[in-house]
Design a protein around this motif. Sequence first.
Motif, PDB file in Angstrom:
ATOM      1  N   VAL A 121     -73.497 -36.758  78.060  1.00  0.00           N
ATOM      2  CA  VAL A 121     -73.130 -36.985  79.463  1.00  0.00           C
ATOM      3  C   VAL A 121     -71.920 -37.902  79.607  1.00  0.00           C
ATOM      4  O   VAL A 121     -71.213 -37.841  80.616  1.00  0.00           O
ATOM      5  N   TYR A 122     -71.671 -38.748  78.613  1.00  0.00           N
ATOM      6  CA  TYR A 122     -70.518 -39.654  78.678  1.00  0.00           C
ATOM      7  C   TYR A 122     -69.329 -39.094  77.902  1.00  0.00           C
ATOM      8  O   TYR A 122     -68.500 -39.831  77.385  1.00  0.00           O
ATOM      9  N   SER A 123     -69.223 -37.793  77.812  1.00  0.00           N
ATOM     10  CA  SER A 123     -68.263 -37.082  76.970  1.00  0.00           C
ATOM     11  C   SER A 123     -66.811 -37.502  77.198  1.00  0.00           C
ATOM     12  O   SER A 123     -66.280 -37.416  78.308  1.00  0.00           O
ATOM     13  N   ASP A 124     -66.151 -37.911  76.102  1.00  0.00           N
ATOM     14  CA  ASP A 124     -64.713 -38.166  76.159  1.00  0.00           C
ATOM     15  C   ASP A 124     -63.919 -36.868  76.121  1.00  0.00           C
ATOM     16  O   ASP A 124     -62.802 -36.804  76.641  1.00  0.00           O
ATOM     17  N   PRO A 164     -60.266 -34.473  84.071  1.00  0.00           N
ATOM     18  CA  PRO A 164     -60.180 -35.867  84.515  1.00  0.00           C
ATOM     19  C   PRO A 164     -60.976 -36.093  85.806  1.00  0.00           C
ATOM     20  O   PRO A 164     -61.036 -35.224  86.679  1.00  0.00           O
ATOM     21  N   GLY A 165     -61.616 -37.248  85.892  1.00  0.00           N
ATOM     22  CA  GLY A 165     -62.405 -37.565  87.077  1.00  0.00           C
ATOM     23  C   GLY A 165     -63.795 -36.977  87.076  1.00  0.00           C
ATOM     24  O   GLY A 165     -64.440 -36.925  88.127  1.00  0.00           O
ATOM     25  N   GLU A 182     -70.961 -30.887  88.845  1.00  0.00           N
ATOM     26  CA  GLU A 182     -70.526 -29.519  88.589  1.00  0.00           C
ATOM     27  C   GLU A 182     -69.012 -29.520  88.351  1.00  0.00           C
ATOM     28  O   GLU A 182     -68.254 -30.107  89.119  1.00  0.00           O
ATOM     29  N   LEU A 183     -68.607 -28.863  87.279  1.00  0.00           N
ATOM     30  CA  LEU A 183     -67.223 -28.920  86.827  1.00  0.00           C
ATOM     31  C   LEU A 183     -66.450 -27.668  87.247  1.00  0.00           C
ATOM     32  O   LEU A 183     -67.022 -26.570  87.315  1.00  0.00           O
TER      33      LEU A 183
END
Length: 365
Positions: A150-153, A160-161, A266-267
């Motif tokens: 969930v904290y994916s770089d 972004p964002g 949601e992406l």
Amino acid sequence: MRTVIAGAGLVGLTTAASLRLIGHEVTVLEHAPQVRAAGAGIALWPNALRELDTLGIGDEVRHMGRTVDARFFDAAGHPMRAAGYDPAAHQLLMVPRPDLNNLLADTLGRHRIRLGTHVTGFTEHDTHVEVHLADGAPLRADLLIGADGVYSDVRAALVPGSAAVAHAGNYAWRAVLPSGDERPEGTFVTIGTARTRGGYTRVAQGRTMWWVGQFDAGELAGSKRERALRRARNVAESGWHDELLEMIAATPEEAILENQIMVVPELPRWTTDRVALIGDAAHGLSPHIAAGGTLGIEDAGVLRAELAGGAATPAALARYESARRSRFEQVREHSAAIEHAHGAAESAERYAAFTHWMITTAPTA
């Protein structure tokens, strides 16, 4: 194909082992100094076990875990079971997460895992992708897969964002203890007052996991044990769950996992021509549906099938994204329905509807 996978958790390791089956030269990069084994137990449904069978480890996973007949209870211990569903909609395998992660690492080959290596982003080119590291020169790959949770770089660089956000007020507490004289059949999910649910279940021979979760948890005062006990009393009436209260009281403070539940918004996209998100990095949801790991493993099978299908990598990744985004639109609907169910009977009905749908519509390739 040279494939770099960010994250050596359950989904990252499964994806790596799966892509090895179709000839990928895989390297897994893990930020932590050891293969991640955080968590207590994890629920695996038949659709996940099919993929583990494909990897050749299904029987070993079944042996390390314990089949659970999922039943719901109210806070006084009255059992609830949704009628009209195949038994498979109620049966899952509980497995100790650390044991499963270690088995997957051995299956992949630990020499393919680089520990203490933090992926910070990437630069995509026409012919390859450069994977940026916190320390050291970039790695060159044909494909980068972000399985870094969930904290994916990787997600932060792709979209972004898109930082994970708190599922406001949603907290969970859990731990694994040596089994005692509690009911061996467990109390899988008890629905209590104040939007609280909890219970316990055997996760392996001689080990029992307890858990408590609450939506709208309010102020968190006291120690982790005190906070968990306060919520557990919401699922314990008239002597029901005395053993749950005893287990929590006996758990060392440092052994209790406490989490503010974070979700991935949601992406607008999960992939580019040479980069893909998978598992919680793409679609992290609240764990109250007990299927996040299963659906992430399902992701891995779909990704492998598309990459093996003969299409160019950009087209294969686009097909993977289209299939999984469509499926997760419905997962989100089921998740919200279960979260807002009223009482144990409605919770049992909505949960069985979800698991039946998930199992009967799961990809088989």
